[in-house]
Write a protein that holds these residues in place. Structure first.
Motif, PDB file in Angstrom:
ATOM      1  N   UNK A 180       0.830  -1.207   0.000  1.00  0.00           N
ATOM      2  CA  UNK A 180       0.000   0.000   0.000  1.00  0.00           C
ATOM      3  C   UNK A 180       0.864   1.257   0.000  1.00  0.00           C
ATOM      4  N   UNK A 181       1.920   1.243   0.803  1.00  0.00           N
ATOM      5  CA  UNK A 181       2.836   2.376   0.862  1.00  0.00           C
ATOM      6  C   UNK A 181       3.501   2.600  -0.495  1.00  0.00           C
ATOM      7  N   UNK A 182       3.969   1.522  -1.110  1.00  0.00           N
ATOM      8  CA  UNK A 182       4.604   1.629  -2.417  1.00  0.00           C
ATOM      9  C   UNK A 182       3.659   2.172  -3.473  1.00  0.00           C
ATOM     10  N   UNK A 183       2.411   1.702  -3.455  1.00  0.00           N
ATOM     11  CA  UNK A 183       1.425   2.142  -4.451  1.00  0.00           C
ATOM     12  C   UNK A 183       1.057   3.605  -4.266  1.00  0.00           C
ATOM     13  N   UNK A 184       0.870   4.028  -3.015  1.00  0.00           N
ATOM     14  CA  UNK A 184       0.425   5.402  -2.734  1.00  0.00           C
ATOM     15  C   UNK A 184       1.482   6.440  -3.107  1.00  0.00           C
TER      16      UNK A 184
ATOM     17  N   UNK B  58      -0.073  11.675 -16.699  1.00  0.00           N
ATOM     18  CA  UNK B  58      -0.662  10.404 -17.095  1.00  0.00           C
ATOM     19  C   UNK B  58      -0.546   9.305 -16.038  1.00  0.00           C
ATOM     20  N   UNK B  59       0.421   9.418 -15.106  1.00  0.00           N
ATOM     21  CA  UNK B  59       0.599   8.289 -14.187  1.00  0.00           C
ATOM     22  C   UNK B  59      -0.270   8.354 -12.937  1.00  0.00           C
ATOM     23  N   UNK B  60      -1.072   9.426 -12.792  1.00  0.00           N
ATOM     24  CA  UNK B  60      -1.942   9.470 -11.614  1.00  0.00           C
ATOM     25  C   UNK B  60      -3.000   8.368 -11.667  1.00  0.00           C
ATOM     26  N   UNK B  61      -3.473   8.050 -12.884  1.00  0.00           N
ATOM     27  CA  UNK B  61      -4.460   6.978 -13.027  1.00  0.00           C
ATOM     28  C   UNK B  61      -3.849   5.638 -12.628  1.00  0.00           C
ATOM     29  N   UNK B  62      -2.618   5.392 -13.080  1.00  0.00           N
ATOM     30  CA  UNK B  62      -1.930   4.141 -12.731  1.00  0.00           C
ATOM     31  C   UNK B  62      -1.746   4.035 -11.230  1.00  0.00           C
TER      32      UNK B  62
ATOM     33  N   UNK C 173      -3.424   5.568  -8.799  1.00  0.00           N
ATOM     34  CA  UNK C 173      -4.708   5.434  -8.086  1.00  0.00           C
ATOM     35  C   UNK C 173      -5.272   4.029  -8.223  1.00  0.00           C
ATOM     36  N   UNK C 174      -5.238   3.479  -9.437  1.00  0.00           N
ATOM     37  CA  UNK C 174      -5.759   2.121  -9.658  1.00  0.00           C
ATOM     38  C   UNK C 174      -4.960   1.116  -8.846  1.00  0.00           C
ATOM     39  N   UNK C 175      -3.630   1.255  -8.858  1.00  0.00           N
ATOM     40  CA  UNK C 175      -2.775   0.344  -8.108  1.00  0.00           C
ATOM     41  C   UNK C 175      -3.060   0.442  -6.612  1.00  0.00           C
ATOM     42  N   UNK C 176      -3.216   1.664  -6.105  1.00  0.00           N
ATOM     43  CA  UNK C 176      -3.476   1.860  -4.679  1.00  0.00           C
ATOM     44  C   UNK C 176      -4.787   1.202  -4.253  1.00  0.00           C
TER      45      UNK C 176
ATOM     46  N   UNK D 288      -7.016  -5.135 -13.851  1.00  0.00           N
ATOM     47  CA  UNK D 288      -6.340  -3.862 -13.577  1.00  0.00           C
ATOM     48  C   UNK D 288      -5.915  -3.171 -14.872  1.00  0.00           C
ATOM     49  N   UNK D 289      -5.420  -3.942 -15.838  1.00  0.00           N
ATOM     50  CA  UNK D 289      -5.011  -3.366 -17.113  1.00  0.00           C
ATOM     51  C   UNK D 289      -6.209  -2.816 -17.884  1.00  0.00           C
ATOM     52  N   UNK D 290      -7.316  -3.562 -17.845  1.00  0.00           N
ATOM     53  CA  UNK D 290      -8.533  -3.098 -18.518  1.00  0.00           C
ATOM     54  C   UNK D 290      -9.014  -1.788 -17.897  1.00  0.00           C
ATOM     55  N   UNK D 291      -8.990  -1.718 -16.553  1.00  0.00           N
ATOM     56  CA  UNK D 291      -9.424  -0.513 -15.862  1.00  0.00           C
ATOM     57  C   UNK D 291      -8.515   0.671 -16.177  1.00  0.00           C
TER      58      UNK D 291
END
Length: 415
Positions: free
Chosen positions: A129-133, A165-169, A171-174, A192-195
């Motif tokens: 979670x820390x890494x994703x956020x 562009x990476x905010x979506x990545x 947020x989805x990962x988090x 996750x890739x589809x989303x």
């Protein structure tokens, strides 16, 4: 005569905004004298004015007014950044942008999570979670820096586009990891890739539609009846693009950034605005972007919780150093390698390794995790703020010096 509670609250808020603007303006003057990006000085001003020191500003991170400033301010700064990009440059480096904004986020998150697991002894899910956020870069920080420092076009536009562009990545990962942590779902790479593709595509589509409509009404030969209202149109369209994308569960930041690209490159689509009106809109956008970043970073600094950070500062500092000197360089070199067309030099790659400021987006994600009482949310919030302070105060302030040393400033620029 009694004063109503709502009037008292309004006066207190007006006073707070006056203090922020006055102190922030002074900070901007200091930043200009010191020749450092103003976001770093704004952050320090906020810390001084906040509850921890002078207690002149006390706007809670979860308050409605704070969220409005963060969302709209980030959107407007991102619109300004998009408007400064040129399609001819993006065509040259789009492969790097696509890889670093997706695969790059995963690499950064994985390295940060592994370090958190090994160094801090966190449970694996909390480390993830820390890494994703903290994995996504922050447009509200990076766009102003690259607007103030004359870095070569393709480097500046690559980094600014990545941050958009990476905010979506991120947020989805988090939220994918959060669902696992709360036992509400199973990880699905395909899902996750589809989303991600859905959020990115819809964001670009909505931003493109809003941008084309705005350009039509501002600069079309026959239909530009709003040409003299350019500043007002930017305010409406930035809000509209973000909310429309958010309503369809797409990336609002991506929509706003795309809108900015369309407006900034309207001549390429056959739209030409009257020179006087274009100049008026350009000045308005620049001033509004300045006010927004001033408000954002002063508020962000005022909300730093030193009591919370003190609990984890030693491990947090080590983790952020790994974040800066291991995760980011590895991400940049891996993600730029496949892009043969761009022909990135070693010095260009090295400079991009240092452009990894953490700011509003990771802070917002950490705040959401705290609000949802996610596992380890307190630790995540603490390390996120340590990352914000270290990356902005160390990396942002040294960016001009490093750019000069590596020869990535525009050739005709004089300090």
């Amino acid at each position: 005569m009694e004063t109503s509670p709502s009037l008292m609250a309004a006066k207190a808020l007006l006073y707070t905004f006056g203090v922020i603007l006055a102190a922030g303006t002074l900070g901007g003057v200091i930043a200009k004298r010191l020749k450092v990006p103003d976001v770093a000085v704004f952050l320090l001003v906020g810390i001084v004015l906040g509850p921890e020191l002078l207690d002149l500003i006390d706007i809670r991170a979860d308050s409605a007014i704070n969220q409005i400033i963060l969302i709209f301010g980030s959107c407007y700064i991102l619109f300004d950044g998009g408007a400064s990009l040129r399609l001819r440059v993006l065509r040259e480096v789009w492969v790097t942008i696509a890889i670093i904004a997706t695969v790059g986020v995963l690499i950064t998150a994985a390295i940060t999570a592994t370090a958190a697991y090994l160094i801090m002894g966190l449970p694996l899910i909390v480390a993830a979670l820390l890494g994703a956020a903290t994995a996504s870069t922050d447009p509200a920080t990076l766009v102003p820096i690259f607007k103030q420092i004359p870095i070569k076009e393709r480097i500046a536009q690559t980094v600014m586009s990545e941050s958009a562009f990476n905010d979506a990545t991120g947020a989805i990962l988090t939220f994918t990891v959060l669902a696992l942590a709360l036992g509400q779902g199973e990880f699905s790479l395909h899902g996750s890739l589809v989303e991600l593709v859905k959020q990115a595509s819809l964001g670009i589509l909505i931003g493109g539609i809003v941008g084309f409509a705005a350009a039509l009404l501002l600069a079309h030969e026959r239909y530009a009846f709003l040409g003299e209202f350019g500043p007002v149109v930017t305010l409406m369209a930035v809000s509209g693009a973000y909310l429309a994308a958010d309503n369809y569960h797409a990336s609002g930041f991506m929509a706003v950034f795309t809108f900015g690209i369309i407006i900034g490159n309207k001549e390429s689509f056959g739209f030409r605005m009257a020179e006087s009106e274009a100049l008026k809109m350009e000045h308005f956008v620049a001033e509004m972007a300045l006010i927004m970043r001033l408000m954002i970073f002063v508020l962000l600094g005022s909300q730093v919780d030193f009591a919370l950070m003190q609990k984890y500062w030693a491990h947090g500092v080590i983790l952020v150093l790994i974040f800066m000197f291991v995760a980011r360089p590895l991400t940049v070199f891996v993600c730029t390698l496949p892009d043969r067309r761009a022909r990135w030099s070693f010095k260009e790659r090295l400079f991009m390794c240092w452009t990894r400021e953490t700011g509003v987006i990771p802070a917002a994600l950490a705040g959401l995790l705290v609000g949802m009482r996610a596992p380890g949310a307190e630790i995540i919030a603490s390390v996120t703020f340590i990352a914000i302070l270290m990356t902005i105060l160390i990396q942002a302030t040294t960016t001009p010096w490093l750019a000069a040393k590596l020869g990535v400033l525009v050739e005709d620029w004089q300090d």
